[in-house]
Design a protein around this motif. Structure first.
Motif, mmCIF file in Angstrom:
data_model
loop_
_atom_site.group_PDB
_atom_site.id
_atom_site.type_symbol
_atom_site.label_atom_id
_atom_site.label_comp_id
_atom_site.label_asym_id
_atom_site.label_seq_id
_atom_site.Cartn_x
_atom_site.Cartn_y
_atom_site.Cartn_z
ATOM 1 N N HIS A 24 0.833 -1.214 0.000
ATOM 2 C CA HIS A 24 0.000 0.000 0.000
ATOM 3 C C HIS A 24 0.866 1.262 0.000
ATOM 4 C CE1 HIS A 24 -4.010 -1.747 0.387
ATOM 5 N NE2 HIS A 24 -3.521 -2.613 1.260
ATOM 6 N N CYS B 125 -6.511 3.306 -4.656
ATOM 7 C CA CYS B 125 -6.924 1.938 -4.329
ATOM 8 C C CYS B 125 -8.381 1.734 -4.745
ATOM 9 C CB CYS B 125 -6.767 1.674 -2.839
ATOM 10 S SG CYS B 125 -7.149 -0.027 -2.352
ATOM 11 N N GLN C 131 -11.512 -1.217 -5.031
ATOM 12 C CA GLN C 131 -11.967 -2.558 -4.655
ATOM 13 C C GLN C 131 -12.733 -3.176 -5.834
ATOM 14 O OE1 GLN C 131 -12.523 0.129 -2.324
ATOM 15 N NE2 GLN C 131 -10.582 -0.500 -1.444
ATOM 16 N N GLY D 208 -8.498 -9.385 -11.178
ATOM 17 C CA GLY D 208 -9.258 -8.134 -11.165
ATOM 18 C C GLY D 208 -8.785 -7.125 -12.189
ATOM 19 N N ALA E 116 -5.351 -2.636 -6.942
ATOM 20 C CA ALA E 116 -6.297 -3.415 -6.139
ATOM 21 C C ALA E 116 -5.519 -4.458 -5.350
ATOM 22 C CB ALA E 116 -7.340 -4.093 -7.033
ATOM 23 N N GLY F 151 -6.524 -8.029 -3.196
ATOM 24 C CA GLY F 151 -7.577 -8.899 -2.697
ATOM 25 C C GLY F 151 -7.385 -10.341 -3.102
ATOM 26 N N TRP G 9 -3.935 -14.296 -2.598
ATOM 27 C CA TRP G 9 -4.062 -12.837 -2.626
ATOM 28 C C TRP G 9 -3.123 -12.242 -3.662
ATOM 29 C CZ3 TRP G 9 -6.762 -9.242 0.717
ATOM 30 C CH2 TRP G 9 -7.763 -9.874 1.444
#
Length: 617
Positions: free
Chosen positions: A242, A252, A254, A362, A378, A380, A398
Motif C-alpha cells: 500500500h 486503491c 476494490q 481483477g 487493487a 484482494g 491474494w
C-alpha cells in the motif's frame, strides 16, 4: 570486569534514559506490548524497576523448587510428644509385646480397657513444597519472549505451566538474579487472569511440530514462533504494498469478487449459484402414498408381538409424514398454480441474471477505473478451481494488481521491478528481528538473497531468447527440445532464474497463443506485449502486459478464441469510447511472502489456506 558488574555500572545511565524508552500501555487496554520492552534499544534494561501489566501465552516453562529448611530436632521431639499424649505406657507395651498383654489378662486385667492395637496417627496432608515458575511468555508482537517469574504463593504452578496457557500479570521489571540469555524478567506480584489449557488435547503441547502437521490446526498455529514471524512479515509486506502505491499516486480500487467475466479466457473457475442442480420435487401424492404405507406398518406392529420401542419409532415417523401432508394441502389451497408440488413447475431462478463465478483476476475491472482515474491498484483474493496439487498455488490466493493509463509494456516492467525491490528493502528494514529468526531457523541465505534483489539489475530477455538459452542446456532435469510457440512451464522459468542467470529474470514478448486475449498484439502479428518476472526459489512472481487498446484487434481476438462476446461487451466499450494505451501487472502476494521467508509451501504463509479437498474452518 564481569558482565554482571558492567550491567550494574550501566544501570544509572539506563535509568536516566527511561523516559525515552517507548513502553507505554497499549491504547486500548492496560497492558504493555512486549515488543516495546524487548525490542527497545537496550533490550529493556532502561525499564528496570518499573511496574507493568503484561499479557500473553506461555511458550515454554519450568518449575524450580525453593530450598526447603530442614526441621530442628526440638520440633521432631515435640511432634512425637504430641502424637503420644493420649496413649498410656501399658497400652504401648501391650500393643508392642503380645506376651505382656496375655499376662495382664491372667492377673485380672480384664476389667482394664485395653486397645487391641495402637491406632496409627494420620498426619494432615502436606502442602506442596514452595516453588517458582519461570514462564517464557509471548504476546505475538515480536519474535522474542519475556521471562515471567511467578511464585507458587501467587498462582498454582500447575495452572500456569502448560504450554498455551494465557496469563495476564502485573509486576516489576528486574534484572535476573542468575545470569543467562535473558537480560530482564518480570517479577510477578499479582496474576490478573489465567486462561488454562487441556494439555492432552491442546495440539501445540508437543515440542516442534512440523509445518505440515500445523496445517491441521490453522487456528492455533500462529502461536508458534515460526508462523507468528511469517505473519508479522506478511503484515509488513501488506503495508509496504500500500505504501509503494499510495506514495506514487495510485488510487486503491476494490474490484468485485463475484463476476461474469473470465479475465484469462480459459480458467477453471468456481461457479456461483443459488440453485442446486439435483433438487427433487416433492409432490402431495408421493407424501400421501408414503403416509398410507407407514400406517400399514404401524398396524402390523400393533397386531404382532413387536417390541414397544419399534412401535414408538414407527408412530413418530407416521406423525411427521402426516404433518408434511397437512402442510402441502394447506399450500395447495392457497396456491394459484394447478400443480400440487411444493416447487413451481418452471425451473428455479438463479440469484443473478447471468452465470457468475469467483474472480480469477481483477485486472479487467481495474482497467475501467484506470481509463478514468489514471493510475489505480487493487489488493484482494483471487480464486482458481484447478485441482492440480502444487506448493506454489492453491484455490484462494491474494494478489496486488496495478493498472496505469497512458503507459506501455516498458513502463509496466519497470514499475514491476521497482515494486518488487521496494518490498524486499522494506522487509529488511522493518522486520529485522523476524528476519534474524528466519535466517537462523529457516533459510541461511535469505538476507543475502533479498539484498541481491535490491542491488542487482534484473536480466531481461525475450521469449525467443529464453528458448535459445534453454536449448543450449545439457542438464537432463529440464526438457529443452522446445518448439517456438510452446508455453514455458514453471520448471523452464525457474531453471532460467536459478541455474542459467542465477538472479531475477524478466521474460517478455510471448507468443499470442500462450497469453490471455486482452494482451496487445505486437507489430509482428505473432507475439504479444506480455511479461513474467521470475525469481529464484519461487518462480513466476509477477505477470503483466500492455493491454489491447484497439477495438478491432480486441474484437478479433475474442472471436478467434471462441469466447462469448456478450460477456465482454462492457470491456469493448472502453475501446469504443475514449480508448487509451494502458499497461499493468498482477503480483502474487503470497508468493512474495514465500520468497521473503524462505519457506517452500505457500500453505505455510497463508493464514487459512484453501486447497482441493481440504477446508477445516
Amino acid at each position: 570486569m564481569s558482565e554482571q558488574a558492567k550491567a550494574k555500572h550501566a544501570a544509572p545511565a539506563a535509568t536516566a534514559t527511561k523516559a525515552a524508552t517507548p513502553a507505554i500501555p497499549f491504547e486500548y487496554s492496560n497492558r504493555v506490548i512486549l515488543k516495546a520492552v524487548l525490542e527497545s534499544g537496550d533490550g529493556g534494561l532502561g525499564l528496570v524497576g518499573r511496574r507493568f501489566v503484561i499479557g500473553g501465552w506461555v511458550k515454554s516453562s519450568k518449575e524450580v523448587r525453593k530450598e526447603s529448611v530442614a526441621p530442628s530436632k526440638v520440633d521432631v521431639v515435640a511432634r512425637e510428644t504430641d502424637q503420644s499424649l493420649d496413649v498410656s505406657c501399658s497400652e504401648i507395651l501391650q500393643s508392642r509385646i503380645p506376651f505382656i498383654r496375655s499376662i495382664i489378662k491372667i492377673l485380672g486385667g480384664s476389667n482394664y480397657s485395653v486397645r487391641e492395637k495402637l491406632e496409627p496417627v494420620i498426619a494432615p496432608p502436606r502442602p506442596p513444597p514452595p516453588s517458582v515458575a519461570f514462564l517464557q511468555v509471548s504476546d505475538g508482537s515480536c519474535a522474542s519472549s519475556l521471562q515471567v517469574v511467578v511464585d507458587s504463593s501467587i498462582a498454582i504452578p500447575g495452572h500456569i505451566l502448560p504450554t498455551g496457557t494465557c496469563i495476564v500479570a502485573e509486576g516489576e521489571l528486574k534484572q535476573p538474579s542468575v545470569e543467562g540469555k535473558h537480560v530482564i524478567e518480570l517479577k510477578v506480584e499479582k496474576v490478573l487472569h489465567i486462561g488454562r489449557v487441556e494439555p492432552d488435547k491442546y495440539p501445540l503441547s508437543k515440542k516442534r511440530l512440523p509445518l505440515n502437521l500445523l496445517r491441521d490446526c490453522p487456528h492455533f498455529r500462529p502461536r508458534t514462533t515460526t508462523v507468528a514471524s511469517v505473519m508479522r512479515i506478511r503484515s509488513a509486506l501488506t503495508f509496504a504494498a500500500h505504501t509503494f502505491s499510495q506514495n506514487r499516486g495510485f488510487l486503491c480500487v476494490q474490484v468485485p469478487v463475484i463476476t461474469t467475466t473470465d479475465s484469462e479466457g480459459f480458467s477453471k473457475t468456481f461457479k456461483v449459484t443459488t440453485v442446486l442442480e439435483d433438487e427433487e420435487v416433492v409432490s402431495l401424492e408421493v407424501v400421501k402414498a408414503a403416509m398410507r404405507e407407514k400406517k400399514k406398518i404401524v398396524e402390523d406392529l400393533k397386531r404382532t408381538d413387536s417390541n414397544q420401542e419399534a412401535l414408538d419409532v414407527a408412530i413418530q415417523d407416521l406423525e411427521k409424514t402426516t404433518d408434511l401432508a397437512s402442510q402441502l394441502e394447506a399450500r395447495e389451497k392457497h396456491s394459484k398454480s394447478k400443480s400440487s408440488s411444493i416447487k413451481a413447475d418452471k425451473k428455479p431462478q438463479e440469484f443473478f441474471s447471468r452465470q457468475a463465478h469467483l474472480t480469477v483476476s481483477g485486472r479487467l475491472h481495474l482497467e475501467s477505473y484506470a481509463c478514468s482515474l489514471g493510475n489505480v491498484y487493487a489488493f484482494g483474493p483471487r480464486f482458481s478451481a484447478s485441482k492440480v496439487e502444487s506448493p506454489k498455488h492453491i484455490a484462494e490466493m491474494w494478489t496486488v494488481e496495478i493498472e496505469m493509463a497512458f503507459s506501455q509494456l516498458e513502463d509496466a516492467m519497470k514499475c514491476a521491478e521497482d515494486f518488487f525491490k521496494f518490498l524486499c528493502k522494506w522487509v529488511l528494514e522493518k522486520c529485522s528481528s523476524d528476519m534474524q529468526f528466519v535466517l537462523k531457523r529457516i533459510d541461511r541465505t535469505i538476507i543475502d538473497r533479498l539484498q541481491s534483489v535490491i542491488s542487482i539489475s534484473f536480466e531481461r530477455i525475450s521469449y525467443t531468447e529464453a528458448l535459445d538459452a534453454l536449448k543450449k542446456v545439457t542438464d537432463k532435469k529440464v526438457e529443452t527440445t522446445l518448439e517456438w510457440g510452446t508455453a514455458l512451464t514453471a520448471e523452464h522459468l525457474s531453471f532460467l532464474a536459478e541455474e542459467i542467470y542465477k538472479k531475477a529474470v524478466v521474460v517478455y514478448n510471448y507468443p499470442k497463443q500462450v497469453k490471455p486475449f486482452y494482451v496487445r498484439l505486437n507489430d509482428d502479428g505473432q507475439t504479444v506485449a506480455a511479461f513474467d518476472l521470475v525469481v529464484p526459489k519461487v518462480g513466476t512472481l509477477i505477470s503483466g502486459s500492455q493491454n489491447e487498446e484497439r477495438f478491432d484487434m480486441l474484437s478479433a481476438r475474442i472471436k478467434e478464441l471462441g469466447l462469448v462476446g456478450e460477456e465482454y461487451e462492457w470491456y469493448l466499450d472502453l475501446r469504443r469510447h475514449g480508448t487509451v494505451k494502458h499497461a499493468g501487472f498482477s503480483f502474487g502476494f503470497d508468493l512474495m511472502v514465500l520468497f521473503a521467508t524462505g519457506l517452500a509451501d505457500v500453505r505455510d504463509v497463508i493464514p487459512f489456506p484453501r486447497t482441493h479437498g481440504k477446508i477445516s474452518n
